[in-house]
Design an enzyme around this catalytic site. Structure first.
Site, PDB file in Angstrom:
ATOM      1  CG  HIS A 265       6.543   2.416   0.844  1.00 46.64           C
ATOM      2  ND1 HIS A 265       5.941   2.867  -0.308  1.00 46.64           N
ATOM      3  CD2 HIS A 265       7.116   3.505   1.406  1.00 46.64           C
ATOM      4  CE1 HIS A 265       6.156   4.164  -0.441  1.00 46.64           C
ATOM      5  NE2 HIS A 265       6.861   4.581   0.590  1.00 46.64           N
ATOM      6  CD  GLU A 266       8.622   3.703   4.928  1.00 47.16           C
ATOM      7  OE1 GLU A 266       9.683   4.322   4.676  1.00 47.16           O
ATOM      8  OE2 GLU A 266       7.485   4.191   4.707  1.00 47.16           O
ATOM      9  CD  GLU A 295       7.114   7.526  -2.034  1.00 48.48           C
ATOM     10  OE1 GLU A 295       8.042   7.857  -1.255  1.00 48.48           O
ATOM     11  OE2 GLU A 295       6.106   6.918  -1.651  1.00 48.48           O
TER      12      GLU A 295
HETATM   13 ZN    ZN Z   1       7.737   6.530   0.667  1.00 49.84          ZN
END
Ligand code: ZN
Length: 500
Positions: A265-266, A295
């Site tokens: 994710h990061e 995001e």
């Molecule tokens: Zn995020």
């Protein structure tokens, strides 16, 4: 570069340098700083924030901006100066519309709200937090009034993180998702035993997890010559410039999925930051479009890639080499199903792909009602329980697992919609990438992520903020923001996994 443009960018670059210096201090605070540094660090960050703000609202900056605006308005329609002007004007308007006194008052309230939130969590009682939260709602309304809005004050707060987003549009977006996801969650909940994920729990050595996560994002294209990973309590990404992007993770030795997917994710956020246009670095044009679009990048790599069959065909042998005892028995199909386990649960940050947006709907609808004065701060826990029951079929036993779970409300309202925008946009981009790269699945199976990253670089990263969300989506996917690809992806994937 014209004289007026360079006069403006020189000022923008100084402001950006101050903000990046603050980002270094903020990153250090969350990673390596000893507790004793807290008080001093707070002062340093406040000083840098006010230095950057003073420069932005100064008469000299206003004059440089006005001179540049005059020049840009005479430029041809496709000239990049129009986009630069739009992004700088937006930052300038926001800074000048908010009175310094209001900003200072909100910062003080944030400290007070955080303290009472911590106390309320210890007591598992929202009532302890409610008085400070009521003040936060009040001050959020003041901020909305100061900034201005099309229909309701909540619009102004949404616009801060998602430029152009309104309460009405957000409610429609979530309404479409709810209509499909609430019944799907109910069907899946009745068939929970179809998926076994027990082998993702056990003992997974810290150092091995760390290496495996790095190996995955290195394959994605994360450049460790221009970034690094460290540890923090809550994973996050920050950037000191396109040449230095920092991500963090946290590892639990009992569970495989938590650190692995947090790194993917990061890493997705980090890939976006590393791909932003170097020629507009240190100006607002060189930054991400919005937090929702940001995001979309983390979600795309974490979910659309990281929770796909194709990815595990490539990566399972790597995972088995590192954890032979834990994964030795399992095939691709078993790990694919396990990492896509769905369960209506109480905590947003642990939510799966199917239930995640329902957690956002709860928060969005409560915030909107609070801002409209239809809901009082003290009545939030009851409204929270009712919506959780209605959308997810679960009710928190106490406020710690209910309305006190997110830190967001200690700093203000309006920040949640970006998560849903990110989910929706990630599926739109994934669909468009599949059209552009016909053998996308085979490439991923071979561990070749370059075509996908190339598509994202070209269609999004290298643009910086040249386009707004809607414009970038139309060029990259042929449509504006739409839930169709996301709902198609979720419904197709999870009906198959759960045999519905
Ligand atoms: Zn995020």
């Amino acid at each position: 570069m014209t004289e007026r443009l360079s006069a403006l960018t020189k000022r923008l670059e100084e402001i950006d340098d101050i903000q990046r210096a603050a980002a270094v201090l903020g990153w250090d605070q969350m990673t390596y700083m000893p507790r004793g540094g807290n008080a001093g660090r707070g002062e340093q960050l406040a000083t840098l924030a006010s230095l950057a703000h003073e420069r932005l609202v100064s008469p000299a900056f206003g004059a440089a901006l006005a001179a540049f605006a005059e020049e840009a308005q005479g430029a041809p329609a496709d000239d990049i100066r129009h986009a630069l002007l739009r992004t700088v004007q937006r930052a300038y308007d926001q800074a000048t519309k908010l009175p310094q006194e209001l900003v200072a008052r909100q910062m003080r309230l944030t400290v007070e709200a955080y303290e009472s939130w911590v106390a309320a969590r210890a007591a598992k009682d929202f009532a302890v937090f409610a008085p400070a939260f009521a003040k936060m709602v009040e001050i959020s309304r003041e901020i909305g009034e100061a900034l201005g809005y099309p229909d309701e004050p909540y619009d102004a707060l949404l616009d801060l993180s998602e430029p152009g987003m309104t309460a009405k549009a957000g409610a429609e977006l979530l309404g479409e998702l709810k209509a499909h996801l609430v019944p799907l969650v109910q069907e899946i909940a009745a068939r929970k035993d179809r998926v076994d994920r027990s082998f993702l729990y056990g003992h997974f050595a810290d150092e091995s997890q760390w290496q495996l996560g790095l190996e995955a994002i290195e394959a994605f294209g994360f450049d460790f010559g221009r970034g690094r990973q460290d540890r923090s309590i809550h994973p996050f990404t920050t950037s000191f410039g396109v040449g230095d992007v920092r991500i963090t993770t946290r590892i639990s030795e009992e569970s495989f999925a938590s650190a692995f997917f947090s790194t993917l994710h990061e890493g997705g956020h980090g890939l976006y930051e590393q791909g932003l246009p170097a020629e507009w670095a240190r100006t607002p044009l060189g930054q991400a479009i919005s937090s929702g679009v940001h995001e979309s990048q983390s979600r795309l790599w974490e979910n659309l890639v990281g929770r796909s069959r194709a990815f595990w065909r490539y990566f399972l042998p790597r995972a088995k080499a590192v954890f032979p005892a834990q994964f030795g028995e399992n095939g691709v199909e078993e790990i694919y199903r396990a990492v896509n386990y769905v369960e209506p649960s109480l905590i947003r940050v642990d939510a799966d792909e199917v239930t995640y947006n329902l957690h956002i709907a709860v928060r969005f609808e409560l915030e909107r009602a609070l801002m409209q004065g239809e809901l009082k701060a003290k009545d939030v826990p009851e409204a929270w329980r009712a919506k959780m029951q209605q959308y997810l079929g679960v009710t928190p036993p106490d406020d710690l697992e209910g309305a006190l779970q997110d830190i967001h409300w200690t700093g203000g309202l309006g920040g949640f919609i970006g998560y849903t925008v990110g989910n929706v946009v990630s599926a739109q981009l994934w669909e468009a990438a599949g059209r552009t790269i016909p053998d996308l699945t085979e490439r991923i199976t071979q561990g070749d992520f370059a075509p996908l990253l190339g598509f994202l670089r070209r269609e999004l990263h290298q643009l910086g903020s040249q386009e707004k969300t809607e414009g970038f989506l139309r060029k990259a996917t042929g449509e504006g923001l739409t839930t169709r690809p996301y709902l198609g992806y979720i419904t197709g994937k999870y009906r198959e996994i759960y045999g519905l």
